[in-house]
Design a protein around this motif. Structure first.
Motif, mmCIF file in Angstrom:
data_model
loop_
_atom_site.group_PDB
_atom_site.id
_atom_site.type_symbol
_atom_site.label_atom_id
_atom_site.label_comp_id
_atom_site.label_asym_id
_atom_site.label_seq_id
_atom_site.Cartn_x
_atom_site.Cartn_y
_atom_site.Cartn_z
ATOM 1 N N LEU A 112 0.813 -1.216 0.000
ATOM 2 C CA LEU A 112 0.000 0.000 0.000
ATOM 3 C C LEU A 112 0.845 1.265 0.000
ATOM 4 O O LEU A 112 0.316 2.362 -0.177
ATOM 5 C CB LEU A 112 -0.973 -0.015 1.180
ATOM 6 C CG LEU A 112 -2.026 -1.129 1.118
ATOM 7 C CD1 LEU A 112 -2.972 -1.065 2.311
ATOM 8 C CD2 LEU A 112 -2.820 -1.073 -0.191
ATOM 9 N N LYS A 113 2.151 1.122 0.141
ATOM 10 C CA LYS A 113 3.042 2.260 -0.073
ATOM 11 C C LYS A 113 3.190 2.541 -1.564
ATOM 12 O O LYS A 113 3.500 3.664 -1.970
ATOM 13 C CB LYS A 113 4.426 1.975 0.528
ATOM 14 C CG LYS A 113 4.450 1.892 2.048
ATOM 15 C CD LYS A 113 5.852 1.547 2.532
ATOM 16 C CE LYS A 113 5.901 1.403 4.050
ATOM 17 N NZ LYS A 113 7.253 0.987 4.521
ATOM 18 N N TRP A 114 2.977 1.506 -2.372
ATOM 19 C CA TRP A 114 3.165 1.628 -3.820
ATOM 20 C C TRP A 114 1.873 1.924 -4.573
ATOM 21 O O TRP A 114 1.890 2.583 -5.599
ATOM 22 C CB TRP A 114 3.760 0.330 -4.376
ATOM 23 C CG TRP A 114 5.076 -0.048 -3.797
ATOM 24 C CD1 TRP A 114 6.053 0.802 -3.361
ATOM 25 C CD2 TRP A 114 5.578 -1.369 -3.581
ATOM 26 N NE1 TRP A 114 7.130 0.095 -2.891
ATOM 27 C CE2 TRP A 114 6.877 -1.258 -3.018
ATOM 28 C CE3 TRP A 114 5.074 -2.642 -3.821
ATOM 29 C CZ2 TRP A 114 7.655 -2.354 -2.685
ATOM 30 C CZ3 TRP A 114 5.853 -3.752 -3.489
ATOM 31 C CH2 TRP A 114 7.117 -3.598 -2.920
ATOM 32 N N VAL A 115 0.753 1.409 -4.070
ATOM 33 C CA VAL A 115 -0.519 1.547 -4.784
ATOM 34 C C VAL A 115 -1.655 1.588 -3.773
ATOM 35 O O VAL A 115 -1.608 0.916 -2.735
ATOM 36 C CB VAL A 115 -0.691 0.386 -5.790
ATOM 37 C CG1 VAL A 115 -0.700 -0.952 -5.091
ATOM 38 C CG2 VAL A 115 -1.947 0.563 -6.634
ATOM 39 N N GLY A 116 -2.682 2.399 -4.074
ATOM 40 C CA GLY A 116 -3.793 2.563 -3.156
ATOM 41 C C GLY A 116 -4.905 1.550 -3.374
ATOM 42 O O GLY A 116 -4.776 0.597 -4.152
ATOM 43 N N ILE A 117 -6.031 1.781 -2.685
ATOM 44 C CA ILE A 117 -7.184 0.877 -2.800
ATOM 45 C C ILE A 117 -8.472 1.679 -3.008
ATOM 46 O O ILE A 117 -9.562 1.204 -2.723
ATOM 47 C CB ILE A 117 -7.310 -0.026 -1.551
ATOM 48 C CG1 ILE A 117 -7.385 0.807 -0.265
ATOM 49 C CG2 ILE A 117 -6.138 -1.007 -1.484
ATOM 50 C CD1 ILE A 117 -7.649 -0.023 0.979
ATOM 51 N N GLN A 118 -8.323 2.902 -3.549
ATOM 52 C CA GLN A 118 -9.490 3.759 -3.761
ATOM 53 C C GLN A 118 -9.949 3.719 -5.214
ATOM 54 O O GLN A 118 -9.131 3.616 -6.131
ATOM 55 C CB GLN A 118 -9.146 5.211 -3.387
ATOM 56 C CG GLN A 118 -8.725 5.387 -1.945
ATOM 57 C CD GLN A 118 -9.802 4.942 -0.978
ATOM 58 O OE1 GLN A 118 -10.982 5.241 -1.162
ATOM 59 N NE2 GLN A 118 -9.396 4.217 0.062
ATOM 60 N N THR A 162 2.723 -0.453 -11.902
ATOM 61 C CA THR A 162 3.533 -0.364 -10.691
ATOM 62 C C THR A 162 3.756 -1.745 -10.090
ATOM 63 O O THR A 162 4.877 -2.092 -9.688
ATOM 64 C CB THR A 162 2.850 0.552 -9.656
ATOM 65 O OG1 THR A 162 2.678 1.858 -10.222
ATOM 66 C CG2 THR A 162 3.676 0.648 -8.383
ATOM 67 N N ILE A 163 2.698 -2.555 -10.048
ATOM 68 C CA ILE A 163 2.806 -3.920 -9.533
ATOM 69 C C ILE A 163 3.752 -4.743 -10.405
ATOM 70 O O ILE A 163 4.600 -5.495 -9.905
ATOM 71 C CB ILE A 163 1.422 -4.590 -9.465
ATOM 72 C CG1 ILE A 163 0.537 -3.912 -8.416
ATOM 73 C CG2 ILE A 163 1.537 -6.082 -9.183
ATOM 74 C CD1 ILE A 163 1.069 -3.954 -7.003
#
Length: 303
Positions: free
Chosen positions: A88-94, A124-125
């Motif tokens: 979650l430092k790399w990609v959000g969940i919104q 990013t992943i």
């Protein structure tokens, strides 16, 4: 509550026929040359139950690339390597307020991808997947998926060549912006990996088996990781219209521009649909129509 296992060949066949009448409203994607050749009359549905049983109907021998349907599984794959906190430092969940390939949304968010279901998050992943190069990363990821599910997924090199021949310049711009903000280590590697994993291919039955990983409890997948992926799919899996289907259907779903759609019924199984005609948001018209018909006929236990 009615269970997914109450579905049989007869009502499955009826609902497919009903959904097919609506699918003519869609259009096959034209941007990728090989995908543009897909037969818009092809329709297939497969269900993989938590019991281990499977049910399929239609053109279930068709092979197609997973495209964006791979995104929940690449995220799950990394969750099994890293902690949720680190990811979650790399990609959000919104949810994203803009289309799945929006550079504007990424810039507005200062280079922090909204979620792993849109292109900025998935690229990013892809940049973080284990392996020495893009081919090695894809091979390791594909092997993991097949071992996990008993499916026969493979990298379609012809499809990959077609994707590379028409490389999305928006995706390139997204990768460059992510790099400028310090969120990618290598833009070329990230794009190459992303394109390769999107070209992992199989049948609708393979896709249903993938979905079963997120639908059923397993001792080889962390339950909290499954829950997080399903939650993101529910709110983000269909891009801008995710909230509409979250309210109307209430089940995690993910679509792909090859015409794929996967729906998770927790603790019961997964439903995979394939039909290449898409709506204006990039979702399979047939797939969404089929799931709506199913949800109107069945009150599925979604707990």
């Amino acid at each position: 509550m009615i269970k997914l296992t109450d579905i049989n060949i007869n009502n499955l066949s009826l609902w497919i026929q009903q959904a097919k009448t609506q699918a003519r409203r869609g259009k096959v994607i034209q941007r990728i040359p090989l995908l543009s050749q897909a037969n818009s009359d092809h329709f297939a549905v497969a269900i993989s139950f938590c019991s281990g049983d499977n049910l399929s109907l239609g053109d279930d021998s068709c092979r197609f690339p997973l495209m964006s349907v791979v995104k929940p599984f690449s995220f799950l794959y990394l969750l099994e390597f890293f902690s949720q906190e680190e990811l979650l430092k790399w990609v959000g969940i919104q949810p994203s307020l803009m289309p799945f390939n929006s550079l504007e949304q990424l810039i507005a968010d200062d280079g922090y991808p909204r979620n792993p279901m849109i292109n900025s998050g998935a690229i990013t992943i892809a940049d973080k997947l284990p392996g020495k190069d893009a081919s090695d990363r894809t091979q390791l990821f594909c092997q993991w998926l097949n071992k996990l599910t008993g499916s026969k997924l493979y990298l379609d090199m012809e499809m990959l060549a077609s994707v590379r021949s028409s490389r999305s310049q928006i995706n390139v711009a997204i990768a460059q912006y992510l790099y400028s903000q310090g969120n990618l280590q290598n833009t070329d590697l990230a794009i190459d990996t992303y394109e390769q994993i999107c070209c992992i291919s199989g049948t609708v039955e393979d896709l249903a088996k993938l979905g079963q990983v997120l639908a059923c409890n397993h001792d080889y997948i962390n339950y909290q990781n499954m829950q997080l992926v399903n939650s993101i799919m529910l709110s983000c899996g269909l891009y801008e219209i995710s909230s509409k289907y979250a309210e109307e259907v209430g089940l995690p779903m993910k679509s792909g521009v090859s015409g794929t759609l996967i729906t998770i019924v927790p603790n019961q199984g997964a439903i995979a649909c394939y039909s290449p005609a898409l709506d204006t948001f990039g979702n399979s018209v047939f797939g969404l129509e089929f799931i709506e018909i199913l949800s109107n006929n069945f009150t599925l236990d979604k707990s």
